[in-house]
Scaffold this active site. Structure first.
Site, PDB file in Angstrom:
ATOM      1  N   CYS A  28       1.822   5.824   3.750  1.00 57.40           N
ATOM      2  CA  CYS A  28       0.731   5.292   2.928  1.00 57.40           C
ATOM      3  C   CYS A  28      -0.603   6.011   3.026  1.00 57.40           C
ATOM      4  CB  CYS A  28       0.590   3.802   3.179  1.00 57.40           C
ATOM      5  SG  CYS A  28       2.024   2.966   2.494  1.00 57.40           S
TER       6      CYS A  28
ATOM      7  N   GLU B 156       3.662  -1.208   9.245  1.00 58.18           N
ATOM      8  CA  GLU B 156       5.006  -1.078   9.801  1.00 58.18           C
ATOM      9  C   GLU B 156       4.923  -1.267  11.317  1.00 58.18           C
ATOM     10  OE1 GLU B 156       6.952   2.475   8.352  1.00 58.18           O
ATOM     11  OE2 GLU B 156       6.246   2.046   6.333  1.00 58.18           O
TER      12      GLU B 156
ATOM     13  N   GLU C 119      -0.434  -5.347  -0.948  1.00 53.89           N
ATOM     14  CA  GLU C 119       0.101  -5.687   0.378  1.00 53.89           C
ATOM     15  C   GLU C 119      -0.652  -4.893   1.449  1.00 53.89           C
ATOM     16  OE1 GLU C 119       2.540  -7.947   1.516  1.00 53.89           O
ATOM     17  OE2 GLU C 119       1.474  -7.196   3.260  1.00 53.89           O
TER      18      GLU C 119
HETATM   19  N1  LIG Z   1       5.420   0.867   3.896  1.00 53.39           N
HETATM   20  C1  LIG Z   1       4.323   0.145   4.093  1.00 53.39           C
HETATM   21  O1  LIG Z   1       3.937  -0.138   5.228  1.00 53.39           O
HETATM   22  C2  LIG Z   1       3.523  -0.356   2.932  1.00 53.39           C
HETATM   23  C3  LIG Z   1       3.797   0.042   1.628  1.00 53.39           C
HETATM   24  N2  LIG Z   1       3.024  -0.427   0.577  1.00 53.39           N
HETATM   25  C4  LIG Z   1       3.369  -0.049  -0.792  1.00 53.39           C
HETATM   26  O2  LIG Z   1       4.514  -0.821  -1.189  1.00 53.39           O
HETATM   27  C5  LIG Z   1       5.374  -0.055  -2.046  1.00 53.39           C
HETATM   28  C6  LIG Z   1       6.762   0.029  -1.433  1.00 53.39           C
HETATM   29  O3  LIG Z   1       6.693   0.741  -0.226  1.00 53.39           O
HETATM   30  P1  LIG Z   1       7.922   0.805   0.811  1.00 53.39           P
HETATM   31  O4  LIG Z   1       8.492  -0.548   0.980  1.00 53.39           O
HETATM   32  O5  LIG Z   1       7.444   1.551   1.982  1.00 53.39           O
HETATM   33  O6  LIG Z   1       8.954   1.700  -0.027  1.00 53.39           O
HETATM   34  P2  LIG Z   1      10.496   2.006   0.289  1.00 53.39           P
HETATM   35  O7  LIG Z   1      10.753   3.361  -0.245  1.00 53.39           O
HETATM   36  O8  LIG Z   1      10.783   1.709   1.716  1.00 53.39           O
HETATM   37  O9  LIG Z   1      11.280   0.922  -0.584  1.00 53.39           O
HETATM   38  C7  LIG Z   1      11.296   0.899  -1.983  1.00 53.39           C
HETATM   39  C8  LIG Z   1      12.655   0.341  -2.420  1.00 53.39           C
HETATM   40  O10 LIG Z   1      12.641   0.084  -3.830  1.00 53.39           O
HETATM   41  C9  LIG Z   1      13.956   0.339  -4.334  1.00 53.39           C
HETATM   42  N3  LIG Z   1      13.893   0.469  -5.801  1.00 53.39           N
HETATM   43  C10 LIG Z   1      13.289   1.439  -6.534  1.00 53.39           C
HETATM   44  N4  LIG Z   1      13.418   1.170  -7.844  1.00 53.39           N
HETATM   45  C11 LIG Z   1      14.116   0.003  -7.948  1.00 53.39           C
HETATM   46  C12 LIG Z   1      14.559  -0.798  -9.037  1.00 53.39           C
HETATM   47  N5  LIG Z   1      14.287  -0.491 -10.299  1.00 53.39           N
HETATM   48  N6  LIG Z   1      15.251  -1.919  -8.765  1.00 53.39           N
HETATM   49  C13 LIG Z   1      15.533  -2.265  -7.486  1.00 53.39           C
HETATM   50  N7  LIG Z   1      15.129  -1.557  -6.424  1.00 53.39           N
HETATM   51  C14 LIG Z   1      14.426  -0.438  -6.647  1.00 53.39           C
HETATM   52  C15 LIG Z   1      14.376   1.592  -3.581  1.00 53.39           C
HETATM   53  O11 LIG Z   1      15.777   1.757  -3.610  1.00 53.39           O
HETATM   54  C16 LIG Z   1      13.831   1.290  -2.181  1.00 53.39           C
HETATM   55  O12 LIG Z   1      14.794   0.643  -1.364  1.00 53.39           O
HETATM   56  C17 LIG Z   1       4.675   1.308  -2.217  1.00 53.39           C
HETATM   57  O13 LIG Z   1       3.885   1.262  -3.371  1.00 53.39           O
HETATM   58  C18 LIG Z   1       3.779   1.403  -0.985  1.00 53.39           C
HETATM   59  O14 LIG Z   1       2.654   2.214  -1.198  1.00 53.39           O
HETATM   60  C19 LIG Z   1       1.998  -1.306   0.768  1.00 53.39           C
HETATM   61  C20 LIG Z   1       1.700  -1.741   2.032  1.00 53.39           C
HETATM   62  C21 LIG Z   1       2.438  -1.333   3.212  1.00 53.39           C
HETATM   63  O1  LIG Z   2      -0.582   0.684   2.714  1.00 49.98           O
HETATM   64  C1  LIG Z   2       0.157   0.753   3.678  1.00 49.98           C
HETATM   65  O2  LIG Z   2       1.290   1.177   3.663  1.00 49.98           O
HETATM   66  C2  LIG Z   2      -0.308   0.320   5.027  1.00 49.98           C
HETATM   67  O3  LIG Z   2      -0.881   1.487   5.678  1.00 49.98           O
HETATM   68  C3  LIG Z   2      -1.332   1.244   7.001  1.00 49.98           C
HETATM   69  O4  LIG Z   2      -0.263   0.796   7.835  1.00 49.98           O
HETATM   70  P1  LIG Z   2       0.806   1.794   8.517  1.00 49.98           P
HETATM   71  O5  LIG Z   2       0.798   3.101   7.808  1.00 49.98           O
HETATM   72  O6  LIG Z   2       2.067   1.048   8.619  1.00 49.98           O
HETATM   73  O7  LIG Z   2       0.307   2.022  10.016  1.00 49.98           O
HETATM   74  P2  LIG Z   2      -1.114   2.107  10.760  1.00 49.98           P
HETATM   75  O8  LIG Z   2      -1.034   1.273  11.963  1.00 49.98           O
HETATM   76  O9  LIG Z   2      -2.244   1.859   9.846  1.00 49.98           O
HETATM   77  O10 LIG Z   2      -1.137   3.636  11.221  1.00 49.98           O
HETATM   78  C4  LIG Z   2      -1.191   4.688  10.281  1.00 49.98           C
HETATM   79  C5  LIG Z   2      -1.372   6.003  10.994  1.00 49.98           C
HETATM   80  O11 LIG Z   2      -2.676   6.103  11.576  1.00 49.98           O
HETATM   81  C6  LIG Z   2      -2.584   6.481  12.940  1.00 49.98           C
HETATM   82  N1  LIG Z   2      -3.698   5.855  13.682  1.00 49.98           N
HETATM   83  C7  LIG Z   2      -3.954   4.537  13.566  1.00 49.98           C
HETATM   84  C8  LIG Z   2      -5.014   3.960  14.245  1.00 49.98           C
HETATM   85  C9  LIG Z   2      -5.839   4.744  15.060  1.00 49.98           C
HETATM   86  O12 LIG Z   2      -6.813   4.289  15.695  1.00 49.98           O
HETATM   87  N2  LIG Z   2      -5.563   6.074  15.165  1.00 49.98           N
HETATM   88  C10 LIG Z   2      -4.511   6.659  14.485  1.00 49.98           C
HETATM   89  O13 LIG Z   2      -4.298   7.886  14.596  1.00 49.98           O
HETATM   90  C11 LIG Z   2      -1.216   5.989  13.391  1.00 49.98           C
HETATM   91  O14 LIG Z   2      -0.769   6.718  14.513  1.00 49.98           O
HETATM   92  C12 LIG Z   2      -0.387   6.239  12.148  1.00 49.98           C
HETATM   93  O15 LIG Z   2       0.068   7.567  12.122  1.00 49.98           O
HETATM   94  C13 LIG Z   2      -2.398   0.142   6.964  1.00 49.98           C
HETATM   95  O16 LIG Z   2      -2.843  -0.132   8.291  1.00 49.98           O
HETATM   96  C14 LIG Z   2      -1.846  -1.130   6.317  1.00 49.98           C
HETATM   97  O17 LIG Z   2      -2.883  -2.110   6.218  1.00 49.98           O
HETATM   98  C15 LIG Z   2      -1.333  -0.786   4.922  1.00 49.98           C
HETATM   99  O18 LIG Z   2      -0.736  -1.923   4.331  1.00 49.98           O
END
Ligand SMILES: NC(=O)C1=CN([C@@H]2O[C@H](COP(=O)(O)OP(=O)(O)OC[C@H]3O[C@@H](n4cnc5c(N)ncnc54)[C@H](O)[C@@H]3O)[C@@H](O)[C@H]2O)C=CC1
Ligand SMILES: O=C(O)[C@H]1O[C@H](OP(=O)(O)OP(=O)(O)OC[C@H]2O[C@@H](n3ccc(=O)[nH]c3=O)[C@H](O)[C@@H]2O)[C@H](O)[C@@H](O)[C@@H]1O
Length: 446
Positions: free
Chosen positions: A258, A153, A149
Site C-alpha cells: 500500500c 496487515e 479501509e
Molecule cells: N492489504 C492491506 O493491508 C490493505 C489494502 N487496502 C486496499 O484494499 C484493496 C484490496 O487489497 P488486498 O486485499 O491487499 O488485495 P489482494 O490482492 O490481497 O486481494 C484482492 C482479491 O480480489 C480478487 N478479485 C479481483 N477481481 C475480482 C472479481 N471481479 N470478483 C471476485 N474477486 C476478485 C482477487 O482474486 C484477490 O483475491 C486494494 O485497493 C488495497 O489498496 C486497504 C487497506 C489495507
Molecule cells: O492502505 C493500506 O494497505 C494500509 O497500509 C498501512 O498498513 P501496512 O502496509 O499493512 O503496514 P504498516 O504497519 O503501516 O507498515 C508499512 C511499512 O512501513 C514500515 N514502517 C512502519 C512504521 C515505522 O515506524 N517504520 C517503518 O519503517 C514497515 O516496516 C512496513 O514496511 C497502513 O498502516 C494502514 O493504515 C493501511 O490501511
C-alpha cells in the site's frame, strides 16, 4: 444484515470474517478458485494472526460462506462490499480494471435496491465513475458509498474491531445509514463526507504515514553522520503529543502493497490535476535510497562483497504477515546476488511467497534462523520478527568467525551488543558515524 464481500484478499477476507463475527450473514466471493478451495476446506489462504479461529467459529455457526459464484450471495444482499485489488500501472496510477469488472458483474445481477460499498483504495472520482459504469448495465436502483479501509496487515483483526474512525463518503442518506448500522457495534467515531473527500482521506492518510517514515529515516541518516542516536531522538520527539510516537521507527524504508503504491498513485493524481506534489516525490525517493543503507554497511564491514556469504533474517515487508509485496528484501537480495554474494535466506512465514518471485543458484533457503547464520560472513536483519528479537547474541557470536550483524530495524540495544562482542551496525547511530566519515575520506582521496 446480509452482506456480500467481493475479493477475499488481505482486506476482503478479514473484513468479511469480522462482519460475520459481528452477527451478520456474509458471503465472501473470489474469482481465484484456489483461494476459495482453501477456505472451503477449512484453511485460510493468507497468514494473519487470529483469523483462522474466527473463520472456524463463523463457518460452524453458519454465518460465513465462501464461493466463486457471485450470484449465490448477491440476490439477497443488503450491502455488497468491493475489496478487489487496485494495483499500480507502470506509470504509478491505480489500475481500476478489477473494480470496474466487479461493478459490471454486480450491476448485471442485482434485482432490488442495493448499497454498494467500495473498500478498495481508489483515486478521487472513482466512486462516481463506478456509478456511471453500473448505470450503463442496470436500471435497478442502487447507491454507491465509499468506505475506505485502514487495517494493517499482521494486526488486521484487531484493527478491524478497534478502528480509530469509520469514514463514510456518500450522497444518499439511506445508504449512509445502512453502513453506519453495520459498523455501530465497533464503537468508533463516524466521519460522514462527500464521496471525493472519503477517497482523498485514504490516500492522504497513507501518504502522511509514509512521509513520517521517510522523515525519520533522513533524520537517522543525519544522526549517523553526526553521532546522535535515532532511537533517543525518536523517543524524545514522539512524546510531544502533536508529533506522536507512532511511525517514527527508522529502518530500511517502508514496503508492502500500500504505501509504495498509494504514494505513487497520489503523485499521479496530483499531476493529472496540474499539481506537482514535490514533498511526496521526495518521500518516495528517500524511501528507495534507504534500502541501500544495508549495502553501504555491508561494504564497510566486509570490503569486497563478491564471494561473500550473507545471511538474511526476514523477507516479509513487516512482521506478522506472509506478504512480500514491495518488500525491501527484494532490492537488497537482488543487489547482493548481482554483486556475486551467496545468500542464506530465512523468514518464519514468508519464505514460500518470496521464493515464488526470486530463485537463484546462489540462494540457500535456510530451515531456521541458525541454519541461515551457519558459514555466513555477515547477517542482515530485515524484518523484526520476534524470533529474531529473542536471539541470544552470545550464542550468535559463537556461530560466526567474526560476528557481524547489520540491523535494519534497530532491534537490539547497545548493552546487549557490547556484552556479546558482536560488531553491530544499527540504523541511525554510532558506530556508523565513524564509518561514514571514513567512506567520505576514501571518496575524497580516490
Ligand atoms: N492489504 C492491506 O493491508 C490493505 C489494502 N487496502 C486496499 O484494499 C484493496 C484490496 O487489497 P488486498 O486485499 O491487499 O488485495 P489482494 O490482492 O490481497 O486481494 C484482492 C482479491 O480480489 C480478487 N478479485 C479481483 N477481481 C475480482 C472479481 N471481479 N470478483 C471476485 N474477486 C476478485 C482477487 O482474486 C484477490 O483475491 C486494494 O485497493 C488495497 O489498496 C486497504 C487497506 C489495507
Ligand atoms: O492502505 C493500506 O494497505 C494500509 O497500509 C498501512 O498498513 P501496512 O502496509 O499493512 O503496514 P504498516 O504497519 O503501516 O507498515 C508499512 C511499512 O512501513 C514500515 N514502517 C512502519 C512504521 C515505522 O515506524 N517504520 C517503518 O519503517 C514497515 O516496516 C512496513 O514496511 C497502513 O498502516 C494502514 O493504515 C493501511 O490501511
Amino acid at each position: 444484515m446480509k452482506i456480500t464481500v467481493i475479493g477475499t484478499g488481505y482486506v476482503g477476507l478479514v473484513s468479511g470474517v469480522c462482519y460475520a463475527e459481528l452477527g451478520n450473514e456474509v458471503v465472501c466471493v473470489d474469482k481465484d478458485a484456489h483461494k476459495i478451495k482453501v477456505l472451503e476446506n477449512g484453511g485460510i489462504p493468507i497468514y494473519e494472526p487470529g483469523l483462522q479461529q474466527l473463520v472456524d467459529r463463523n463457518v460452524q455457526q453458519e454465518r460465513l460462506y465462501f464461493t466463486t459464484d457471485l450470484k449465490r450471495g448477491i440476490k439477497d444482499s443488503e450491502i455488497v462490499i468491493i475489496a478487489v485489488g487496485t494495483p499500480p500501472l507502470p506509470n504509478g496510477e491505480a489500475d481500476l480494471r478489477y473494480i470496474e469488472f466487479a461493478a459490471r458483474e454486480i450491476a448485471a445481477l442485482i434485482e432490488n435496491y442495493t448499497v454498494i460499498a467500495i473498500k478498495s483504495t481508489v483515486p478521487v472520482g472513482t466512486n462516481n465513475r463506478i456509478k456511471q459504469v453500473m448505470k450503463e448495465v442496470t436500471e435497478v436502483e442502487f447507491d454507491i458509498v465509499s468506505v475506505p479501509e485502514f487495517l494493517r496487515e499482521g494486526s488486521a483483526v484487531n484493527d478491524t474491531f478497534n478502528p480509530d474512525r469509520i469514514i463514510i463518503g456518500g450522497e444518499s442518506q439511506n445508504a449512509i445509514d445502512r453502513i453506519v448500522e453495520l459498523h455501530k457495534p465497533l464503537n468508533a467515531p463516524f466521519v460522514i463526507t462527500e464521496l471525493r473527500s472519503a477517497e482523498m482521506i485514504k490516500y492522504a492518510s497513507n501518504a502522511f504515514l509514509a512521509t513520517k517514515i521517510s522523515f525519520i529515516n533522513e533524520i537517522a541518516n543525519i544522526c549517523e553522520r553526526l553521532g546522535a542516536d535515532i532511537r533517543e531522538v525518536s523517543r524524545g520527539m514522539g512524546l510531544d503529543k502533536r508529533i506522536g510516537k507512532d511511525f517514527l521507527n527508522a529502518g530500511i524504508g517502508y514496503g508492502g502493497s500500500c504505501f509504495p503504491k498509494d504514494t505513487k498513485a497520489l503523485i499521479q493524481l496530483a499531476g493529472n490535476a496540474d499539481y506537482d506534489f514535490k514533498l511526496l516525490k521526495s518521500v518516495v525517493e528517500v524511501n528507495q535510497m534507504q534500502r541501500m543503507g544495508v549495502i553501504r554497511k555491508l561494504k564497510y564491514a566486509l570490503g569486497e562483497l563478491k564471494g561473500k556469504t550473507i545471511a538474511i533474517w526476514g523477507l516479509a515487508f513487516k512482521p506478522g504477515t506472509d506478504d512480500v509485496r514491495e518488500s525491501p528484501a527484494f532490492e537488497i537480495t537482488n543487489y547482493l546476488l548481482k554483486s556475486g554474494c551467496m545468500l542464506r535466506l530465512y523468514d518464519p512465514v514468508a519464505m514460500g511467497n518470496f521464493r515464488s518471485y526470486v530463485d537463484h543458484a546462489n540462494i540457500f533457503w535456510a530451515e531456521n534462523e541458525w541454519d541461515a547464520v551457519a558459514s555466513s560472513d555477515a547477517v542482515c536483519l530485515l524484518t523484526e520478527w520476534d524470533i529474531f528479537k529473542q536471539i541470544d547474541l552470545k550464542v550468535f557470536a559463537k556461530q560466526m568467525e567474526e560476528p557481524i550483524l547489520i540491523d535494519g530495524r534497530n532491534v537490539f540495544n547497545v548493552k546487549q551488543i557490547k556484552d556479546a562482542g558482536v560488531t553491530y551496525y544499527p540504523v541511525g547511530s554510532s558506530p556508523i558515524n565513524e564509518m561514514v566519515f571514513e567512506l567520505e575520506k576514501s571518496k575524497a582521496t580516490n
